[in-house]
Design a protein around this motif. Structure first.
Motif, PDB file in Angstrom:
ATOM      1  N   ASN A 108       0.822  -1.211   0.000  1.00 20.92           N
ATOM      2  CA  ASN A 108       0.000   0.000   0.000  1.00 20.92           C
ATOM      3  C   ASN A 108       0.855   1.258   0.000  1.00 20.92           C
ATOM      4  O   ASN A 108       0.389   2.339   0.347  1.00 20.92           O
ATOM      5  CB  ASN A 108      -0.930   0.022   1.212  1.00 20.92           C
ATOM      6  N   GLU A 168       2.058   4.273  -1.148  1.00 27.11           N
ATOM      7  CA  GLU A 168       1.684   5.295  -2.126  1.00 27.11           C
ATOM      8  C   GLU A 168       2.198   6.666  -1.708  1.00 27.11           C
ATOM      9  O   GLU A 168       1.845   7.670  -2.286  1.00 27.11           O
ATOM     10  CB  GLU A 168       0.158   5.351  -2.287  1.00 27.11           C
ATOM     11  N   TYR A 191      -7.999  -1.547   0.010  1.00 23.45           N
ATOM     12  CA  TYR A 191      -6.757  -0.911   0.456  1.00 23.45           C
ATOM     13  C   TYR A 191      -6.415  -1.232   1.910  1.00 23.45           C
ATOM     14  O   TYR A 191      -5.373  -0.820   2.403  1.00 23.45           O
ATOM     15  CB  TYR A 191      -6.844   0.605   0.249  1.00 23.45           C
ATOM     16  N   ARG A 243      -2.855  15.462  -8.495  1.00 25.56           N
ATOM     17  CA  ARG A 243      -1.692  14.798  -7.889  1.00 25.56           C
ATOM     18  C   ARG A 243      -0.808  15.797  -7.144  1.00 25.56           C
ATOM     19  O   ARG A 243      -0.219  15.470  -6.117  1.00 25.56           O
ATOM     20  CB  ARG A 243      -0.895  14.037  -8.945  1.00 25.56           C
ATOM     21  N   LEU A 270       0.678  13.046  -4.859  1.00 28.88           N
ATOM     22  CA  LEU A 270       0.669  11.686  -5.375  1.00 28.88           C
ATOM     23  C   LEU A 270       1.253  11.672  -6.780  1.00 28.88           C
ATOM     24  O   LEU A 270       1.431  12.705  -7.404  1.00 28.88           O
ATOM     25  CB  LEU A 270      -0.769  11.133  -5.425  1.00 28.88           C
ATOM     26  N   SER A 271       1.544  10.478  -7.262  1.00 28.80           N
ATOM     27  CA  SER A 271       2.024  10.351  -8.630  1.00 28.80           C
ATOM     28  C   SER A 271       0.837  10.333  -9.596  1.00 28.80           C
ATOM     29  O   SER A 271      -0.299  10.059  -9.200  1.00 28.80           O
ATOM     30  CB  SER A 271       2.834   9.060  -8.789  1.00 28.80           C
ATOM     31  N   LYS A 326       0.238   8.193 -11.961  1.00 26.28           N
ATOM     32  CA  LYS A 326      -0.264   6.819 -12.071  1.00 26.28           C
ATOM     33  C   LYS A 326      -1.159   6.467 -10.892  1.00 26.28           C
ATOM     34  O   LYS A 326      -2.198   5.807 -11.045  1.00 26.28           O
ATOM     35  CB  LYS A 326       0.919   5.858 -12.147  1.00 26.28           C
ATOM     36  N   THR A 327      -0.772   6.931  -9.702  1.00 19.32           N
ATOM     37  CA  THR A 327      -1.552   6.637  -8.505  1.00 19.32           C
ATOM     38  C   THR A 327      -2.907   7.335  -8.538  1.00 19.32           C
ATOM     39  O   THR A 327      -3.934   6.745  -8.200  1.00 19.32           O
ATOM     40  CB  THR A 327      -0.774   7.064  -7.246  1.00 19.32           C
ATOM     41  N   LYS A 377      -5.166   5.488 -10.873  1.00 18.03           N
ATOM     42  CA  LYS A 377      -5.611   4.222 -10.275  1.00 18.03           C
ATOM     43  C   LYS A 377      -6.652   4.470  -9.195  1.00 18.03           C
ATOM     44  O   LYS A 377      -7.656   3.749  -9.104  1.00 18.03           O
ATOM     45  CB  LYS A 377      -4.407   3.488  -9.670  1.00 18.03           C
ATOM     46  N   TYR A 378      -6.454   5.511  -8.394  1.00 16.30           N
ATOM     47  CA  TYR A 378      -7.393   5.814  -7.308  1.00 16.30           C
ATOM     48  C   TYR A 378      -8.762   6.219  -7.844  1.00 16.30           C
ATOM     49  O   TYR A 378      -9.799   5.793  -7.325  1.00 16.30           O
ATOM     50  CB  TYR A 378      -6.826   6.927  -6.439  1.00 16.30           C
TER      51      TYR A 378
END
Length: 260
Positions: free
Chosen positions: A52, A54, A92, A119, A124-125, A127-128, A131-132
């Motif tokens: 997890n 992130e 998660y 982001r 955050l990235s 990609k993250t 995805k979220y």
């Protein structure tokens, strides 16, 4: 904090640990435990913590006004919505992570910000964030929507009870008649490089690219169902004809044979 300690100092802190003032000045080396001394449960907990990973920030304390500006919900409403999404929390395995996942989705829906803007605001990235938002959407569709949206969710008696006196006086003289309001709305989108999709999403009325959901509400504003989205070239009349052709009697939740 446990994740940061594990990544930066290579020290695993079990979830059952607590901090006391007596040992606050001790060095990190005083707490290191050889890997072979960890129990099976602790190793599994460590793996879950890393899976997890992130680099999640905590949602900072904000006023209800700030929360409403970002998500459209107050803190209390946000917590209620999160409690309606057990799939998200189970995925998660952390309520804190689930909060950030839902926050990213609601920010996207409320503000229309790009993934990059979201982001940066949540640290955050790219990609993250992507995805979220997909995870929150999937959880809402599986957990929240079937319980709160659709003709099959409400009884006819419940919907009649949500019909205002004004609507009854204007449109019916019987107390057992259901009055609903149907209206197509717009969700604007970017111009597609696909020529066919570009034509189907271009609205000559608005001179913009969009798709049209058809929203059905009761006369007091209760959302009953949302159909679509439909092409921008269709008007409300053709959309309603399609809906009623597909669902012989949506109010009574009777569909034609073969409908999904």
């Amino acid at each position: 904090m446990r994740l940061k300690i594990l990544k930066k100092h290579r020290i695993f802190v079990p979830a059952s640990s607590h901090f006391c003032a007596q040992h606050k000045d001790a060095s990190w080396n005083d707490y290191q435990t050889p890997m072979y001394n960890y129990s099976k449960d602790q190793v599994e907990e460590m793996v879950d913590l890393l899976l997890n990973d992130e680099n999640l920030p905590e949602i900072r304390a904000t006023s209800d006004d700030e929360m409403r500006t970002c998500t459209g919900l107050s803190h209390a409403q946000f917590d209620i919505l999160l409690s309606e999404l057990p799939t998200l929390t189970a995925t998660y395995k952390s309520k804190d992570i689930a909060k950030v996942v839902l926050m990213a989705f609601l920010k996207r829906m409320r503000t229309g910000h790009t993934y990059d803007q979201i982001r940066y605001s949540l640290d955050l990235s790219y990609k993250t964030v992507k995805k979220y938002i997909n995870a929150a959407r999937a959880s809402l569709l599986s957990d929240f929507v079937p319980k709160h949206l659709g003709f099959g969710t409400f009884s006819r008696e419940f919907l009649i009870a949500n019909t205002t006196e004004m609507a009854k006086r204007l449109y019916t003289s019987q107390d057992d008649t259901l009055v609903t309001i149907w209206d197509g709305t717009y969700i604007y989108c970017n111009k597609s490089q696909n020529h066919e999709l570009q034509r189907r999403t271009y609205s000559g009325q608005k001179c913009r690219n969009l798709v049209k959901p058809m929203v059905c509400v009761s006369s007091n504003g209760l959302y009953i169902d949302i159909f679509g989205p439909f092409e921008a070239t269709q008007n409300d009349a053709s959309i309603m004809k399609f809906v009623f052709d597909k669902h012989a009697d949506p109010i009574m939740n009777k569909s034609k044979p073969g409908d999904v």
